[in-house]
Motif scaffolding. Structure first.
Motif, PDB file in Angstrom:
ATOM      1  N   TYR A   1     -20.815  45.210  32.014  1.00 48.88           N
ATOM      2  CA  TYR A   1     -20.472  43.925  32.640  1.00 48.88           C
ATOM      3  C   TYR A   1     -19.029  43.516  32.336  1.00 48.88           C
ATOM      4  O   TYR A   1     -18.349  42.961  33.192  1.00 48.88           O
ATOM      5  N   ARG A   2     -18.560  43.777  31.123  1.00 49.05           N
ATOM      6  CA  ARG A   2     -17.163  43.435  30.794  1.00 49.05           C
ATOM      7  C   ARG A   2     -16.179  44.232  31.645  1.00 49.05           C
ATOM      8  O   ARG A   2     -15.195  43.681  32.147  1.00 49.05           O
TER       9      ARG A   2
ATOM     10  N   ASP B   1     -16.307  42.880  35.175  1.00 46.93           N
ATOM     11  CA  ASP B   1     -15.630  41.585  35.274  1.00 46.93           C
ATOM     12  C   ASP B   1     -14.110  41.733  35.259  1.00 46.93           C
ATOM     13  O   ASP B   1     -13.405  40.981  35.926  1.00 46.93           O
TER      14      ASP B   1
ATOM     15  N   GLU C   1     -13.193  42.573  38.686  1.00 45.65           N
ATOM     16  CA  GLU C   1     -13.349  41.397  39.544  1.00 45.65           C
ATOM     17  C   GLU C   1     -12.185  40.424  39.388  1.00 45.65           C
ATOM     18  O   GLU C   1     -11.722  39.830  40.366  1.00 45.65           O
ATOM     19  N   LYS C   2     -11.674  40.262  38.171  1.00 42.78           N
ATOM     20  CA  LYS C   2     -10.529  39.376  37.946  1.00 42.78           C
ATOM     21  C   LYS C   2      -9.281  39.872  38.665  1.00 42.78           C
ATOM     22  O   LYS C   2      -8.382  39.098  38.955  1.00 42.78           O
TER      23      LYS C   2
END
Length: 158
Positions: free
Chosen positions: A137-138, A141, A144-145
């Motif tokens: 997930y990190r 993310d 995604e950023k």
């Protein structure tokens, strides 16, 4: 490759991954970046630095043979070089992990099922599935950023 090793502290799941793929002690192929980092940064043990004691979280990494830097004398990595080696190893792990997870995810497999299967394939105990899930997930993310959406379009209940 010499029988003389240096020791690097890594998380247990990474230790299991490295031992599964590179053996114990870890022997990096001469063409891999990790081997090149060791060759570049290896030094003689400074007289004012105590010899490092090995812990359970350490992995043994075989020091590559070099005619100008024999491992019998050149067997010390300074802390900043250890950090560089660890970052290289972690980057390789992350690329392998995330690349293979992205191939599994579109097949409709739940995240935890995919992670457990991936961990088993790479010699990692299932008890680290939540650690790997958080890592997944990190990484997702971070993408995604940067405006890269790689999330599945449908939801599966874990």
């Amino acid at each position: 490759m010499s029988a003389i090793c240096l020791y690097l502290q890594v998380p247990v799941y990474l230790q299991q991954y490295l031992n599964h793929h590179f053996g114990d002690p870890i022997v990096f192929d001469r063409t891999l970046p990790m081997n090149k980092l060791i060759k570049l940064f290896i030094e003689r043990q400074p007289s004012d630095v105590p010899i490092r004691t090995v812990t359970d979280n350490d992995v043994a990494i075989a020091i590559p043979d070099q005619s100008l830097k024999p491992p019998e004398y050149w067997n010390y990595l300074p802390p900043v070089a250890e950090q560089a080696l660890l970052e290289s190893i972690e980057a390789t792990f992350d690329l392998n992990f995330y690349n293979e997870m992205l191939q599994i995810m579109p097949c409709g497999v739940k995240v935890m099922t995919a992670i457990r299967s991936w961990a088993r394939l790479h010699g990692i105990d299932i008890e680290y599935d939540n650690t790997l899930k958080q890592k997944f997930y990190r990484i997702r993310d971070k993408f995604e950023k940067q405006g890269i959406n790689i999330k599945k379009k449908t939801r599966c209940r874990d």
